[in-house]
Design an enzyme around this catalytic site. Structure first.
Site, PDB file in Angstrom:
ATOM      1  N   ASP A   1       0.844  -1.203   0.000  1.00 47.34           N
ATOM      2  CA  ASP A   1       0.000   0.000   0.000  1.00 47.34           C
ATOM      3  C   ASP A   1       0.880   1.255   0.000  1.00 47.34           C
ATOM      4  O   ASP A   1       0.369   2.373  -0.065  1.00 47.34           O
ATOM      5  CB  ASP A   1      -1.015  -0.010   1.148  1.00 47.34           C
ATOM      6  N   SER A   2       2.213   1.053  -0.001  1.00 49.67           N
ATOM      7  CA  SER A   2       3.137   2.174  -0.229  1.00 49.67           C
ATOM      8  C   SER A   2       2.893   2.777  -1.609  1.00 49.67           C
ATOM      9  O   SER A   2       3.442   3.835  -1.921  1.00 49.67           O
ATOM     10  CB  SER A   2       4.589   1.707  -0.103  1.00 49.67           C
TER      11      SER A   2
ATOM     12  N   ASP B   1      -0.916  -6.241   0.052  1.00 52.86           N
ATOM     13  CA  ASP B   1      -1.274  -5.581   1.318  1.00 52.86           C
ATOM     14  C   ASP B   1      -2.782  -5.403   1.450  1.00 52.86           C
ATOM     15  O   ASP B   1      -3.449  -4.941   0.500  1.00 52.86           O
ATOM     16  CB  ASP B   1      -0.659  -4.172   1.348  1.00 52.86           C
TER      17      ASP B   1
ATOM     18  N   LYS C   1      -0.833  -9.459   3.291  1.00 54.31           N
ATOM     19  CA  LYS C   1      -0.096  -8.934   4.443  1.00 54.31           C
ATOM     20  C   LYS C   1      -0.997  -7.962   5.185  1.00 54.31           C
ATOM     21  O   LYS C   1      -1.734  -7.197   4.560  1.00 54.31           O
ATOM     22  CB  LYS C   1       1.192  -8.234   3.998  1.00 54.31           C
TER      23      LYS C   1
ATOM     24  N   GLU D   1      -1.035  -5.328   8.895  1.00 54.64           N
ATOM     25  CA  GLU D   1      -0.196  -4.694   9.919  1.00 54.64           C
ATOM     26  C   GLU D   1      -0.796  -4.880  11.306  1.00 54.64           C
ATOM     27  O   GLU D   1      -2.002  -4.659  11.502  1.00 54.64           O
ATOM     28  CB  GLU D   1      -0.077  -3.183   9.617  1.00 54.64           C
TER      29      GLU D   1
ATOM     30  N   GLU E   1       9.659  -3.598  10.763  1.00 60.07           N
ATOM     31  CA  GLU E   1       9.987  -2.288  10.187  1.00 60.07           C
ATOM     32  C   GLU E   1      10.433  -1.308  11.264  1.00 60.07           C
ATOM     33  O   GLU E   1       9.814  -1.210  12.340  1.00 60.07           O
ATOM     34  CB  GLU E   1       8.751  -1.727   9.441  1.00 60.07           C
TER      35      GLU E   1
END
Ligand code: KIV
Length: 261
Positions: free
Chosen positions: A46-47, A85, A114, A116, A180
Site C-alpha cells: 500500500d506504499s 497488502d 499482508k 499490519e 519495520e
C-alpha cells in the site's frame, strides 16, 4: 499454478541461512524489473499511496486500488511469491469484511496477503480458510498518526512487546513477518527466536531477508527515507534520457527516416 518461489521455499531459505530478497511492485514496469532481478518475494504494497499516487501516507489507499495493482503484478510475475497488502480500514473491524477483502486480493492473483499489527484471531481465521498471511510489526505505516509520526519502535522495554507480538503472530499461523523501523538488536533477537522468516526494513542485517520500496532502491522517489539505499539514480538517469528526446525534437534531429513510415 504457484509461482517458482513458494512459502515452503522461503522457510528453506531461512533454514539454510540464505538471505531472502523482497521488493515492492505495483505495475508492469516494476513487476518486470523485480522478475529480471530474480527477487524471491514481490509485495504489492500500500506504499503505492506514497510512490505511485504521491500522497504523504498510505491511509487513503482503497481496496479497489489494491485489487487493480495486484492483478497487474500477479499476471506478470512467474518467479517471485506475490503478496498483497490489505489497506487501512479493510481488516481492523468486522472479521467477515476482512475475510471478503483478503479473498478479493487472492482472486486478483495474490498468493498471500499482508496485514499490519497483532490481529491474531483474524490471522487464525484467514489461515484456516486457506489464505496465507504475512505479518508486519514495529513501525506499521497505517498507524502513523497513532505513533505521532514516522518513529522507530521497540526501543528499550518496548522491544519485549514487539518480540511477544512476533511470537503470537507465529502461533497464529503467519508464514513470515515484516519487521519495520526497530533497533537491529531487537529484530535480530526476534529472528533467532522465530521459526518463520523475518523480513526487515530499517531493522538491521540480522533479519532473514530484506524488503525495500522499489522506488527508493532505484532512486525514483524525490523523498528518500533514512533506511533506504539508492542503488541507481533512476530519476536523474531517466530525466536525462527524456531531455535527450526533448532536445532532438526541438533540433528536428528526431525523427529520422529510420523512425518514419
Ligand atoms: O507497503 C509497503 O511497501 C510495505 C513495505 C514497506 C514493507 O508495507
Amino acid at each position: 499454478m504457484p509461482n517458482q518461489v513458494t512459502i515452503r521455499h522461503l522457510r528453506q531459505l531461512k533454514a539454510a541461512g540464505t538471505p531472502i530478497v523482497c521488493v515492492t511492485a505495483y505495475d508492469q514496469l516494476t513487476a518486470t524489473l523485480a522478475e529480471r532481478a530474480e527477487v524471491d518475494l514481490v509485495l504489492v504494497g500500500d506504499s503505492l499511496g506514497n510512490v505511485v499516487q504521491g500522497k504523504p501516507t498510505t491511509l487513503p489507499v482503497t481496496m479497489a486500488e489494491m485489487v487493480y495493482h495486484t492483478e497487474i503484478v500477479a499476471r506478470l510475475t512467474q518467479r517471485a511469491l506475490v503478496v498483497a497488502d490489505l489497506p487501512f480500514g479493510s481488516y481492523g473491524g468486522d472479521p467477515s469484511v476482512a475475510f471478503e477483502n483478503a479473498v478479493a486480493l487472492m482472486k486478483a492473483g495474490a498468493q498471500a496477503v499482508k496485514l499490519e499489527g497483532p490481529y491474531t484471531e483474524l490471522i487464525q481465521s484467514l489461515v484456516a480458510a486457506g489464505i496465507p498471511v504475512m505479518g508486519h510489526l514495529g513501525f506499521t505505516p497505517q498507524s502513523v498518526h497513532a505513533f505521532g509520526g514516522f518513529r522507530v519502535q521497540g526501543r528499550g522495554e518496548d522491544g519485549d512487546r514487539i518480540a511477544g507480538e512476533a511470537m503470537a503472530l507465529q502461533e497464529a499461523g503467519v508464514f513470515a513477518v515484516v519487521l519495520e523501523l526497530m533497533p537491529a538488536t531487537v529484530a535480530g533477537e526476534i529472528t533467532k527466536k522465530l521459526d518463520i522468516p523475518t523480513i526487515g526494513i530499517g531493522a538491521g542485517v540480522g533479519c532473514d531477508g530484506q524488503i525495500q520500496v522499489i522506488h527508493d532502491a532505484l532512486g525514483l522517489a524525490d523523498f528518500k527515507p533514512k533506511h533506504a539505499k539508492t542503488f541507481v539514480s533512476g530519476l536523474e538517469l531517466l530525466a536525462d534520457g527524456l531531455k535527450g528526446y526533448s532536445q532532438e525534437v526541438r533540433a528536428r534531429t528526431f525523427p529520422t527516416d529510420e523512425h518514419s513510415s
